[in-house]
Design a protein around this motif. Structure first.
Motif, mmCIF file in Angstrom:
data_model
loop_
_atom_site.group_PDB
_atom_site.id
_atom_site.type_symbol
_atom_site.label_atom_id
_atom_site.label_comp_id
_atom_site.label_asym_id
_atom_site.label_seq_id
_atom_site.Cartn_x
_atom_site.Cartn_y
_atom_site.Cartn_z
ATOM 1 N N ALA A 1 -8.358 -1.456 -10.619
ATOM 2 C CA ALA A 1 -7.158 -1.574 -11.463
ATOM 3 C C ALA A 1 -6.328 -2.810 -11.105
ATOM 4 C CB ALA A 1 -6.303 -0.320 -11.326
ATOM 5 N N GLY A 2 -6.776 -3.572 -10.089
ATOM 6 C CA GLY A 2 -6.053 -4.779 -9.710
ATOM 7 C C GLY A 2 -5.044 -4.579 -8.595
ATOM 8 N N CYS A 3 -5.138 -3.473 -7.868
ATOM 9 C CA CYS A 3 -4.226 -3.150 -6.756
ATOM 10 C C CYS A 3 -2.757 -3.183 -7.173
ATOM 11 C CB CYS A 3 -4.460 -4.086 -5.571
ATOM 12 S SG CYS A 3 -6.084 -3.991 -4.841
ATOM 13 N N PRO A 4 -2.385 -2.474 -8.262
ATOM 14 C CA PRO A 4 -0.985 -2.484 -8.667
ATOM 15 C C PRO A 4 -0.088 -1.820 -7.622
ATOM 16 C CG PRO A 4 -2.156 -0.776 -9.848
ATOM 17 C CD PRO A 4 -3.185 -1.560 -9.077
ATOM 18 N N ARG A 5 1.105 -2.361 -7.477
ATOM 19 C CA ARG A 5 2.043 -1.822 -6.493
ATOM 20 C C ARG A 5 2.696 -0.538 -7.008
ATOM 21 N NH1 ARG A 5 5.979 -5.632 -3.044
ATOM 22 N NH2 ARG A 5 6.758 -4.059 -1.623
ATOM 23 N N TYR A 6 2.940 -0.483 -8.300
ATOM 24 C CA TYR A 6 3.637 0.661 -8.880
ATOM 25 C C TYR A 6 2.804 1.280 -9.988
ATOM 26 C CZ TYR A 6 7.432 -1.430 -6.319
ATOM 27 O OH TYR A 6 8.194 -1.958 -5.318
ATOM 28 N N GLY A 7 2.826 2.622 -10.025
ATOM 29 C CA GLY A 7 2.130 3.345 -11.077
ATOM 30 C C GLY A 7 3.008 3.428 -12.311
ATOM 31 N N LYS A 8 2.538 4.178 -13.268
ATOM 32 C CA LYS A 8 3.308 4.382 -14.496
ATOM 33 C C LYS A 8 4.529 5.249 -14.199
ATOM 34 C CE LYS A 8 -0.650 3.957 -17.500
ATOM 35 N NZ LYS A 8 -1.505 4.554 -18.481
ATOM 36 N N ALA A 9 5.616 4.915 -14.837
ATOM 37 C CA ALA A 9 6.846 5.698 -14.670
ATOM 38 C C ALA A 9 6.630 7.112 -15.204
ATOM 39 C CB ALA A 9 8.005 5.038 -15.389
ATOM 40 N N ALA A 10 7.177 8.072 -14.509
ATOM 41 C CA ALA A 10 7.073 9.467 -14.958
ATOM 42 C C ALA A 10 7.874 9.654 -16.238
ATOM 43 C CB ALA A 10 7.592 10.409 -13.872
ATOM 44 N N VAL B 1 0.842 -1.204 0.000
ATOM 45 C CA VAL B 1 0.000 0.000 0.000
ATOM 46 C C VAL B 1 0.876 1.253 0.000
ATOM 47 C CG1 VAL B 1 -1.752 1.315 1.266
ATOM 48 C CG2 VAL B 1 -1.949 -1.177 1.093
ATOM 49 N N GLY B 2 1.925 1.269 0.805
ATOM 50 C CA GLY B 2 2.839 2.417 0.829
ATOM 51 C C GLY B 2 3.521 2.634 -0.505
ATOM 52 N N ASP B 3 3.995 1.545 -1.129
ATOM 53 C CA ASP B 3 4.612 1.660 -2.451
ATOM 54 C C ASP B 3 3.618 2.204 -3.469
ATOM 55 O OD1 ASP B 3 7.018 0.650 -1.489
ATOM 56 O OD2 ASP B 3 6.722 -1.361 -2.351
ATOM 57 N N ALA B 4 2.378 1.721 -3.404
ATOM 58 C CA ALA B 4 1.346 2.181 -4.341
ATOM 59 C C ALA B 4 1.077 3.666 -4.158
ATOM 60 C CB ALA B 4 0.066 1.364 -4.159
ATOM 61 N N LEU B 5 1.050 4.133 -2.930
ATOM 62 C CA LEU B 5 0.842 5.562 -2.670
ATOM 63 C C LEU B 5 2.012 6.386 -3.196
ATOM 64 C CD1 LEU B 5 -0.636 5.311 0.906
ATOM 65 C CD2 LEU B 5 -1.767 6.416 -1.046
ATOM 66 N N ARG B 6 3.227 5.972 -2.881
ATOM 67 C CA ARG B 6 4.407 6.737 -3.310
ATOM 68 C C ARG B 6 4.557 6.738 -4.831
ATOM 69 N NH1 ARG B 6 5.933 4.521 1.453
ATOM 70 N NH2 ARG B 6 6.788 2.633 0.502
ATOM 71 N N SER B 7 4.150 5.654 -5.488
ATOM 72 C CA SER B 7 4.302 5.573 -6.945
ATOM 73 C C SER B 7 3.161 6.267 -7.695
ATOM 74 C CB SER B 7 4.371 4.115 -7.389
ATOM 75 O OG SER B 7 3.083 3.497 -7.336
ATOM 76 N N GLY B 8 2.067 6.516 -6.994
ATOM 77 C CA GLY B 8 0.908 7.132 -7.649
ATOM 78 C C GLY B 8 -0.106 6.128 -8.143
ATOM 79 N N ALA B 9 0.151 4.826 -7.955
ATOM 80 C CA ALA B 9 -0.821 3.811 -8.362
ATOM 81 C C ALA B 9 -2.086 3.929 -7.525
ATOM 82 C CB ALA B 9 -0.216 2.417 -8.232
ATOM 83 N N LEU B 10 -1.924 4.302 -6.260
ATOM 84 C CA LEU B 10 -3.037 4.584 -5.352
ATOM 85 C C LEU B 10 -2.935 6.062 -4.993
ATOM 86 C CD1 LEU B 10 -5.373 3.895 -3.422
ATOM 87 C CD2 LEU B 10 -3.658 3.090 -1.775
ATOM 88 N N HIS B 11 -4.009 6.786 -5.219
ATOM 89 C CA HIS B 11 -3.991 8.225 -4.965
ATOM 90 C C HIS B 11 -4.303 8.525 -3.508
ATOM 91 C CE1 HIS B 11 -3.518 9.174 -9.174
ATOM 92 N NE2 HIS B 11 -4.410 8.234 -9.419
ATOM 93 N N GLY B 12 -3.468 9.360 -2.927
ATOM 94 C CA GLY B 12 -3.655 9.811 -1.557
ATOM 95 C C GLY B 12 -2.928 11.125 -1.376
ATOM 96 N N SER B 13 -3.048 11.697 -0.197
ATOM 97 C CA SER B 13 -2.359 12.959 0.061
ATOM 98 C C SER B 13 -1.773 12.949 1.468
ATOM 99 C CB SER B 13 -3.313 14.140 -0.106
ATOM 100 O OG SER B 13 -4.374 14.042 0.825
ATOM 101 N N GLN B 14 -0.796 13.816 1.649
ATOM 102 C CA GLN B 14 -0.159 14.015 2.934
ATOM 103 C C GLN B 14 -0.151 15.505 3.241
ATOM 104 O OE1 GLN B 14 3.511 12.035 1.567
ATOM 105 N NE2 GLN B 14 3.452 10.936 3.514
ATOM 106 N N SER B 15 -0.323 15.853 4.515
ATOM 107 C CA SER B 15 -0.296 17.274 4.878
ATOM 108 C C SER B 15 1.127 17.804 4.901
ATOM 109 C CB SER B 15 -0.969 17.495 6.232
ATOM 110 O OG SER B 15 -0.314 16.736 7.231
ATOM 111 N N GLN B 16 2.100 16.895 5.043
ATOM 112 C CA GLN B 16 3.517 17.267 5.026
ATOM 113 C C GLN B 16 4.317 16.048 4.599
ATOM 114 O OE1 GLN B 16 4.692 18.393 8.953
ATOM 115 N NE2 GLN B 16 4.003 16.508 9.889
#
Length: 65
Positions: free
Chosen positions: A55-64, A22-37
């Motif tokens: 989308a199948g719970c991908p761990r990593y989003g598309k490369a920038a 879940v953390g990897d998905a958030l950091r990669s953009g596969a799962l959208h979330g936000s942080q206040s800092q």
């Protein structure tokens, strides 16, 4: 319709995926979330989790590009 904001443990419980996935998905953009800092608590909407599940719970989003 009001939908609540979820934390990483909430998403883990909903999806059965591990905290690292879940953390990897958030950091990669596969799962959208936000942080206040940077390095702060993640806030994830139920709609974002629904889209990630669809989308199948991908761990990593598309490369920038």
């Amino acid at each position: 319709m009001n939908r609540k904001t979820l934390s990483i443990p909430d998403v883990v419980e909903m999806t059965g995926r591990g905290t690292t996935v879940v953390g990897d998905a958030l950091r990669s953009g596969a799962l959208h979330g936000s942080q206040s800092q940077p390095r702060g608590t993640w806030f994830i909407t139920e709609a974002a989790v629904d889209a990630w599940i669809a989308a199948g719970c991908p761990r990593y989003g598309k490369a920038a590009s």
